[in-house]
Design an enzyme around this catalytic site. Structure first.
Site, mmCIF file in Angstrom:
data_model
loop_
_atom_site.group_PDB
_atom_site.id
_atom_site.type_symbol
_atom_site.label_atom_id
_atom_site.label_comp_id
_atom_site.label_asym_id
_atom_site.label_seq_id
_atom_site.Cartn_x
_atom_site.Cartn_y
_atom_site.Cartn_z
ATOM 1 N N HIS A 99 0.099 -1.876 -21.101
ATOM 2 C CA HIS A 99 0.117 -0.925 -20.117
ATOM 3 C C HIS A 99 1.077 -1.689 -18.778
ATOM 4 O O HIS A 99 0.204 -1.457 -17.517
ATOM 5 C CB HIS A 99 -1.191 -0.597 -19.889
ATOM 6 C CG HIS A 99 -1.177 0.871 -18.922
ATOM 7 N ND1 HIS A 99 -2.192 1.651 -19.446
ATOM 8 C CD2 HIS A 99 -0.430 1.323 -17.877
ATOM 9 C CE1 HIS A 99 -1.872 2.952 -18.437
ATOM 10 N NE2 HIS A 99 -0.919 2.692 -17.856
ATOM 11 N N ARG A 104 1.061 8.032 -21.895
ATOM 12 C CA ARG A 104 -0.308 7.983 -22.252
ATOM 13 C C ARG A 104 -0.606 7.736 -23.671
ATOM 14 O O ARG A 104 0.226 8.492 -24.438
ATOM 15 C CB ARG A 104 -1.255 9.102 -21.385
ATOM 16 C CG ARG A 104 -1.291 9.028 -20.174
ATOM 17 C CD ARG A 104 -2.050 7.835 -19.666
ATOM 18 N NE ARG A 104 -2.300 7.796 -18.237
ATOM 19 C CZ ARG A 104 -1.810 7.081 -17.222
ATOM 20 N NH1 ARG A 104 -0.741 6.449 -17.718
ATOM 21 N NH2 ARG A 104 -1.912 7.262 -15.891
HETATM 22 P P1 NAP Z 1 5.881 13.943 -12.653
HETATM 23 O O1 NAP Z 1 6.853 13.504 -11.281
HETATM 24 O O2 NAP Z 1 4.601 14.504 -12.209
HETATM 25 O O3 NAP Z 1 6.867 14.446 -13.594
HETATM 26 C C1 NAP Z 1 6.405 15.103 -14.899
HETATM 27 C C2 NAP Z 1 7.307 15.720 -15.588
HETATM 28 O O4 NAP Z 1 6.733 16.144 -16.848
HETATM 29 C C3 NAP Z 1 7.963 16.852 -14.986
HETATM 30 O O5 NAP Z 1 9.508 16.914 -14.799
HETATM 31 C C4 NAP Z 1 7.482 18.089 -15.445
HETATM 32 O O6 NAP Z 1 8.046 19.028 -15.665
HETATM 33 C C5 NAP Z 1 7.158 17.353 -16.901
HETATM 34 N N1 NAP Z 1 6.125 18.276 -17.727
HETATM 35 C C6 NAP Z 1 4.655 18.459 -17.213
HETATM 36 N N2 NAP Z 1 3.961 19.017 -18.188
HETATM 37 C C7 NAP Z 1 4.987 19.491 -19.097
HETATM 38 C C8 NAP Z 1 4.932 20.340 -20.133
HETATM 39 N N3 NAP Z 1 3.912 21.047 -20.616
HETATM 40 N N4 NAP Z 1 5.916 20.729 -20.855
HETATM 41 C C9 NAP Z 1 6.982 20.162 -20.583
HETATM 42 N N5 NAP Z 1 7.225 19.166 -19.431
HETATM 43 C C10 NAP Z 1 6.193 19.084 -18.729
HETATM 44 O O7 NAP Z 1 5.187 12.473 -13.028
HETATM 45 P P2 NAP Z 1 5.822 10.970 -13.110
HETATM 46 O O8 NAP Z 1 5.554 10.271 -11.743
HETATM 47 O O9 NAP Z 1 7.270 11.068 -13.633
HETATM 48 O O10 NAP Z 1 4.943 10.333 -14.204
HETATM 49 C C11 NAP Z 1 4.851 10.670 -15.666
HETATM 50 C C12 NAP Z 1 3.688 9.996 -16.093
HETATM 51 O O11 NAP Z 1 4.058 8.636 -16.550
HETATM 52 C C13 NAP Z 1 2.277 10.028 -15.475
HETATM 53 O O12 NAP Z 1 1.558 11.257 -15.681
HETATM 54 C C14 NAP Z 1 1.442 8.856 -16.337
HETATM 55 O O13 NAP Z 1 0.718 9.205 -17.180
HETATM 56 C C15 NAP Z 1 2.694 7.971 -16.689
HETATM 57 N N6 NAP Z 1 3.037 6.573 -16.092
HETATM 58 C C16 NAP Z 1 2.658 5.635 -16.841
HETATM 59 C C17 NAP Z 1 2.686 4.213 -16.357
HETATM 60 C C18 NAP Z 1 2.432 2.942 -17.185
HETATM 61 O O14 NAP Z 1 2.426 1.915 -16.537
HETATM 62 N N7 NAP Z 1 2.725 3.049 -18.355
HETATM 63 C C19 NAP Z 1 2.800 4.085 -14.881
HETATM 64 C C20 NAP Z 1 3.197 5.352 -14.242
HETATM 65 C C21 NAP Z 1 3.132 6.374 -14.591
HETATM 66 P P3 NAP Z 1 8.489 20.033 -14.192
HETATM 67 O O15 NAP Z 1 9.456 18.830 -13.623
HETATM 68 O O16 NAP Z 1 9.049 21.094 -14.665
HETATM 69 O O17 NAP Z 1 7.253 20.042 -13.478
HETATM 70 C C1 GLV Z 2 -0.488 4.045 -14.601
HETATM 71 O O1 GLV Z 2 -0.534 4.347 -15.849
HETATM 72 C C2 GLV Z 2 0.001 5.087 -13.522
HETATM 73 O O2 GLV Z 2 -0.200 6.340 -13.834
HETATM 74 O O3 GLV Z 2 0.237 4.964 -12.361
#
Ligand code: NAP
Ligand code: GLV
Length: 312
Positions: free
Chosen positions: A276, A228
């Protein structure tokens, strides 16, 4: 069963068709302002708060993306919404991990082998080979080790990069150093050649990519932000690029999207911009995942919602 599609900027007809394939008995309707009628499930993405207002019988809200920050922003601004009463389910991978791996591997190899420099030199007709480090001598830090961060870290490790991850809870992955919590953030950044951000946007992670963080990284290093825009202190990034502390940044996400025409990131010679798209919501995969959870719920299974307080 009644399903309400309350989403902006997505192909609602395609969603309706994809869901109907898996849930032929469901009545799937598109939300319009004024629709407060009952629904069993709400599929939500960046719609007005009104769509999330209490309505009878809702069993779950499905967020049509991985990140729930936009939904939580609406909820925080309007206490007492539906999302505070029923589980909020986010997409888990659903084809996004593969896309994040592609984007991250592309950037890591591009910077390791200096293809960005060869592109510029070729345009000037300059023949100039460089010595480049082996992947094992190129430290890549992945911020976030969840559904998207872990596959990215593993793909980079398979290519021989020296990979480290940063998360809230410790991870045990052979050959990958795990850093946990804010006290370990400086150590995580120290000496990194490339940092790829895949954290959720929460009050704890906002502005995490700032001057202090960059100062710990290797001089002339790289940032790739796929999570983000709020994770990056824009002015600190520009200053670190100007000072040579960072050599380049690849940015897929921004504080304001679309990125305003006057923003200094546009046309910056050290910044690569994509709109994005690092991991798009794939309708077929996502509809299949959501439908499977709805079927499970209808059969009495429990739905695992996100932690509203934690913010992801
Ligand atoms: P997820 O499965 O919830 O993983 C989040 C990771 O971040 C986990 O390992 C978590 O730790 C860690 N985390 C959260 N808060 C933290 C903190 N304060 N300090 C240290 N580590 C922390 O999420 P995801 O599915 O991988 O997605 C991640 C993000 O990618 C989404 O939230 C979204 O904003 C972004 N995204 C972007 C796009 C795009 O097209 N640009 C698309 C999809 C997603 P734990 O493992 O210990 O819980
Ligand atoms: C896209 O940014 C998502 O969070 O899936």
């Amino acid at each position: 069963m009644k399903i309400l599609l309350a989403a902006q900027g997505v192909d609602l007809k395609a969603w309706q068709t994809a869901l109907a394939q898996h849930l032929p008995q469901a009545q799937i309707r598109i939300w319009l302002p004024g629709d407060g009628a009952p629904a069993d499930y709400v599929l939500y993405w960046k719609e007005q708060f009104e769509a999330l207002q209490a309505r009878a019988g809702v069993k779950a809200i499905f967020n049509l993306g991985a990140g729930v920050d936009a939904l939580l922003k609406v909820v925080r601004a309007n206490p007492g919404s539906l999302a505070e009463q029923v589980p909020v389910i986010r997409l888990e991978d659903a084809g996004m991990a593969r896309q994040m791996v592609e984007y991250s591997v592309y950037c890591a190899l591009r910077y390791l082998r200096r293809f960005h420099e060869y592109e510029a030199l070729a345009r000037q007709g300059v023949w100039q080979p460089f010595e480049t480090p082996a992947p094992a001598d190129f430290v890549v830090g992945v911020l976030g080790a969840g559904q998207l961060g872990q596959p990215v870290a593993l793909a980079l490790q398979a290519l021989g990069f020296a990979v480290r991850i940063y998360s809230r809870s410790p991870k045990t992955i052979l050959g990958i150093a795990s850093f946990t919590g804010t006290d370990a953030l400086a150590a995580f950044a120290t000496g990194a050649n490339l940092v790829i951000n895949l954290l959720p946007n929460t009050p704890e992670t906002e502005n995490i990519l700032n001057a202090a963080f960059f100062s710990h990284m290797q001089r002339g290093s790289y940032i790739v932000n796929l999570a983000r825009g709020a994770h990056v202190q824009d002015d600190d990034l520009l200053a670190a690029l100007a000072a040579g502390q960072l050599e380049r940044a690849a940015l897929d996400v921004f504080r304001e999207e679309p990125l305003p025409a006057t923003h200094p990131f546009w046309h910056h010679p050290q910044i690569e911009i994509t709109p994005h798209i690092s991991a798009r919501t794939l309708i077929a995969e996502s509809a299949e995942q959501i439908a499977a959870k709805i079927v499970s719920c209808e059969q009495g299974g429990a739905l695992q919602g996100i932690d509203l307080q934690r913010g992801y």
